[in-house]
Motif scaffolding. Structure first.
Motif, PDB file in Angstrom:
ATOM      1  N   ASP A 179     -61.495 -19.018  13.759  1.00  0.00           N
ATOM      2  CA  ASP A 179     -61.257 -19.598  15.397  1.00  0.00           C
ATOM      3  C   ASP A 179     -60.081 -18.903  16.172  1.00  0.00           C
ATOM      4  OD1 ASP A 179     -62.956 -21.765  14.495  1.00  0.00           O
ATOM      5  OD2 ASP A 179     -61.213 -22.634  13.009  1.00  0.00           O
ATOM      6  N   LEU A 180     -59.188 -18.400  15.339  1.00  0.00           N
ATOM      7  CA  LEU A 180     -58.027 -17.754  16.093  1.00  0.00           C
ATOM      8  C   LEU A 180     -58.395 -16.424  16.445  1.00  0.00           C
ATOM      9  CD1 LEU A 180     -55.255 -18.996  13.638  1.00  0.00           C
ATOM     10  CD2 LEU A 180     -55.457 -19.772  15.786  1.00  0.00           C
ATOM     11  N   ASP A 181     -59.151 -15.820  15.637  1.00  0.00           N
ATOM     12  CA  ASP A 181     -59.539 -14.488  16.283  1.00  0.00           C
ATOM     13  C   ASP A 181     -60.817 -14.389  17.192  1.00  0.00           C
ATOM     14  OD1 ASP A 181     -58.268 -13.270  13.891  1.00  0.00           O
ATOM     15  OD2 ASP A 181     -59.848 -13.123  12.571  1.00  0.00           O
ATOM     16  N   GLU A 182     -61.515 -15.356  17.261  1.00  0.00           N
ATOM     17  CA  GLU A 182     -62.476 -15.776  18.337  1.00  0.00           C
ATOM     18  C   GLU A 182     -61.659 -15.824  19.530  1.00  0.00           C
ATOM     19  OE1 GLU A 182     -65.869 -15.610  20.663  1.00  0.00           O
ATOM     20  OE2 GLU A 182     -65.584 -15.014  18.522  1.00  0.00           O
ATOM     21  N   ALA A 183     -60.829 -16.638  19.680  1.00  0.00           N
ATOM     22  CA  ALA A 183     -59.737 -16.973  20.789  1.00  0.00           C
ATOM     23  C   ALA A 183     -59.099 -15.724  21.363  1.00  0.00           C
ATOM     24  CB  ALA A 183     -58.963 -17.973  20.531  1.00  0.00           C
ATOM     25  N   THR A 184     -58.839 -14.855  20.289  1.00  0.00           N
ATOM     26  CA  THR A 184     -58.097 -13.426  20.413  1.00  0.00           C
ATOM     27  C   THR A 184     -59.190 -12.666  21.358  1.00  0.00           C
ATOM     28  OG1 THR A 184     -56.900 -13.588  18.734  1.00  0.00           O
ATOM     29  CG2 THR A 184     -56.926 -11.605  19.675  1.00  0.00           C
ATOM     30  N   LYS A 185     -60.319 -12.745  20.781  1.00  0.00           N
ATOM     31  CA  LYS A 185     -61.214 -11.873  21.386  1.00  0.00           C
ATOM     32  C   LYS A 185     -61.730 -12.310  22.995  1.00  0.00           C
ATOM     33  CE  LYS A 185     -63.690 -10.721  17.170  1.00  0.00           C
ATOM     34  NZ  LYS A 185     -64.886 -11.031  16.364  1.00  0.00           N
ATOM     35  N   ILE A 186     -61.761 -13.485  23.178  1.00  0.00           N
ATOM     36  CA  ILE A 186     -61.951 -14.049  24.504  1.00  0.00           C
ATOM     37  C   ILE A 186     -60.760 -13.536  25.544  1.00  0.00           C
ATOM     38  CG2 ILE A 186     -62.282 -16.059  25.906  1.00  0.00           C
ATOM     39  CD1 ILE A 186     -63.314 -17.588  23.315  1.00  0.00           C
ATOM     40  N   LEU A 187     -59.757 -13.933  25.011  1.00  0.00           N
ATOM     41  CA  LEU A 187     -58.110 -13.384  25.666  1.00  0.00           C
ATOM     42  C   LEU A 187     -58.587 -11.956  26.062  1.00  0.00           C
ATOM     43  CD1 LEU A 187     -55.463 -15.485  24.513  1.00  0.00           C
ATOM     44  CD2 LEU A 187     -56.913 -15.981  26.579  1.00  0.00           C
ATOM     45  N   ARG A 188     -58.759 -11.239  25.248  1.00  0.00           N
ATOM     46  CA  ARG A 188     -58.939  -9.426  25.751  1.00  0.00           C
ATOM     47  C   ARG A 188     -59.972  -9.259  26.692  1.00  0.00           C
ATOM     48  NH1 ARG A 188     -57.698  -7.967  19.389  1.00  0.00           N
ATOM     49  NH2 ARG A 188     -55.333  -8.318  19.139  1.00  0.00           N
ATOM     50  N   SER A 189     -61.256  -9.750  26.310  1.00  0.00           N
ATOM     51  CA  SER A 189     -62.306  -9.647  27.382  1.00  0.00           C
ATOM     52  C   SER A 189     -61.696 -10.216  28.898  1.00  0.00           C
ATOM     53  CB  SER A 189     -63.474 -10.270  26.962  1.00  0.00           C
ATOM     54  OG  SER A 189     -63.951  -9.777  25.768  1.00  0.00           O
ATOM     55  N   TYR A 190     -61.036 -11.385  28.610  1.00  0.00           N
ATOM     56  CA  TYR A 190     -60.225 -11.797  30.074  1.00  0.00           C
ATOM     57  C   TYR A 190     -59.613 -10.819  30.648  1.00  0.00           C
ATOM     58  CZ  TYR A 190     -58.486 -15.882  32.597  1.00  0.00           C
ATOM     59  OH  TYR A 190     -57.905 -16.748  33.696  1.00  0.00           O
ATOM     60  N   ASP A 191     -58.941 -10.252  29.763  1.00  0.00           N
ATOM     61  CA  ASP A 191     -57.751  -9.132  30.224  1.00  0.00           C
ATOM     62  C   ASP A 191     -58.580  -8.065  31.147  1.00  0.00           C
ATOM     63  OD1 ASP A 191     -55.429 -10.303  29.379  1.00  0.00           O
ATOM     64  OD2 ASP A 191     -55.553  -9.380  27.391  1.00  0.00           O
ATOM     65  N   ARG A 192     -59.559  -7.769  30.470  1.00  0.00           N
ATOM     66  CA  ARG A 192     -60.375  -6.647  30.934  1.00  0.00           C
ATOM     67  C   ARG A 192     -61.263  -6.837  32.331  1.00  0.00           C
ATOM     68  NH1 ARG A 192     -61.416  -5.580  25.210  1.00  0.00           N
ATOM     69  NH2 ARG A 192     -63.086  -6.979  25.507  1.00  0.00           N
ATOM     70  N   GLU A 193     -61.265  -8.278  32.623  1.00  0.00           N
ATOM     71  CA  GLU A 193     -62.334  -8.667  33.592  1.00  0.00           C
ATOM     72  C   GLU A 193     -61.708  -8.387  34.958  1.00  0.00           C
ATOM     73  OE1 GLU A 193     -64.800  -9.215  35.899  1.00  0.00           O
ATOM     74  OE2 GLU A 193     -65.545  -9.645  34.000  1.00  0.00           O
ATOM     75  N   PRO A 194     -62.025  -7.750  36.004  1.00  0.00           N
ATOM     76  CA  PRO A 194     -61.455  -7.569  36.939  1.00  0.00           C
ATOM     77  C   PRO A 194     -61.741  -8.671  38.377  1.00  0.00           C
ATOM     78  CG  PRO A 194     -63.182  -5.904  37.158  1.00  0.00           C
ATOM     79  CD  PRO A 194     -63.204  -6.762  35.669  1.00  0.00           C
ATOM     80  N   ASP A 195     -63.069  -9.116  37.997  1.00  0.00           N
ATOM     81  CA  ASP A 195     -63.645  -9.995  39.083  1.00  0.00           C
ATOM     82  C   ASP A 195     -62.930 -11.551  38.896  1.00  0.00           C
ATOM     83  OD1 ASP A 195     -65.031 -11.504  40.859  1.00  0.00           O
ATOM     84  OD2 ASP A 195     -66.959 -11.115  39.848  1.00  0.00           O
ATOM     85  N   PRO A 196     -62.219 -11.988  40.021  1.00  0.00           N
ATOM     86  CA  PRO A 196     -61.661 -13.330  39.579  1.00  0.00           C
ATOM     87  C   PRO A 196     -62.739 -14.533  39.728  1.00  0.00           C
ATOM     88  CG  PRO A 196     -60.576 -12.151  41.455  1.00  0.00           C
ATOM     89  CD  PRO A 196     -61.686 -11.385  41.223  1.00  0.00           C
ATOM     90  N   ALA A 197     -63.948 -14.047  40.300  1.00  0.00           N
ATOM     91  CA  ALA A 197     -65.145 -15.191  40.108  1.00  0.00           C
ATOM     92  C   ALA A 197     -65.386 -15.307  38.709  1.00  0.00           C
ATOM     93  CB  ALA A 197     -66.238 -14.555  40.812  1.00  0.00           C
ATOM     94  N   GLN A 198     -65.017 -14.604  37.869  1.00  0.00           N
ATOM     95  CA  GLN A 198     -65.578 -14.620  36.204  1.00  0.00           C
ATOM     96  C   GLN A 198     -64.511 -15.297  35.579  1.00  0.00           C
ATOM     97  OE1 GLN A 198     -68.626 -13.999  35.684  1.00  0.00           O
ATOM     98  NE2 GLN A 198     -69.008 -13.515  37.867  1.00  0.00           N
TER      99      GLN A 198
END
Length: 231
Positions: free
Chosen positions: A114-133
């Motif tokens: 669970d914790l690893d999955e949440a970490t992956k989501i945050l790292r993808s969030y970091d890389r997303e430049p589009d505020p709409a996403q």
């Protein structure tokens, strides 16, 4: 209805539909902002898009009205509901109550996956430049944290409430705050969950959502000032 190509494509994927299928597809499109507040939802057009009769569509719209996503008006039919700032702030208060309870139940049940999955989501969030996403990443992160609570009805209520709030705050709050501060709080929240610091995590989650309330009120005041200046 004219909701645009993106919403049309999303709705078109739900053929052979039951009322539940229609409701879920419409709820997602409303929550994402693809179907805007005030948009008229014509039963015949929706039935054609879903490849079904008007009966499942009519029932889905009634269910969405009960959930607050749709308003059925005399002589006009169903329209996507709108909310005032005060109503959105109240929904954020409800969000605090529901999500803090879910997090309290979830933390003792969290595993490394669970914790690893949440970490992956945050790292993808970091890389997303589009505020709409960003709103989608934000929801997925929070939902991942709450999932271990294993309370399906509570999680359904949280998702529905988040859908209402998100469609009114997503663009406004994202533009006003950026993602640096929310992401910093997300990583800290995840760290507290990993450490089993339940009370500290709940306190941070409350403050995290309260910040959205403050930002929303601030944006409202700015919009009022701008309107006065234009007048």
């Amino acid at each position: 209805m004219g909701p645009g190509a993106a919403a049309g494509n999303r709705l078109a994927g739900a053929h052979g539909s039951t009322p539940d299928t229609v409701r879920e597809a419409l709820r997602r499109a409303i929550s994402s902002g693809e179907l805007a507040p005030g948009l008229q939802l014509r039963q015949d057009e929706l039935a054609e898009r879903f490849g079904t009769s008007r009966i499942p569509v009519r029932e889905a719209l009634r269910q969405l009205e009960a959930e607050g996503f749709v308003t059925i008006l005399p002589n006009r039919g169903a329209v996507v509901s709108d909310l005032s700032i005060d109503e959105v702030v109240e929904l954020l208060e409800i969000r605090i109550a529901l999500e803090c309870h879910a997090l309290r139940l979830a933390i003792p049940a969290m595993g490394e996956m669970d914790l690893d999955e949440a970490t992956k989501i945050l790292r993808s969030y970091d890389r997303e430049p589009d505020p709409a996403q960003w709103g989608a990443f934000n929801w997925t992160f929070h939902a991942t944290l709450y999932a271990p609570c294993n309370r399906p009805r509570l999680l359904t209520m949280i998702e529905a409430n988040y859908g209402h709030v998100g469609r009114f705050t997503r663009a406004l709050v994202s533009r006003a705050t950026g993602k640096e501060r929310p992401q910093r709080e997300h990583y800290r929240l995840l760290e507290l969950c990993r450490e089993g610091e339940t009370e500290k995590a709940i306190r941070l989650l409350r403050e995290h959502i309260e910040q959205t309330q403050k930002t929303l009120r601030s944006a409202q005041r700015q919009a009022t000032r701008d309107a006065g200046a234009e007048g």
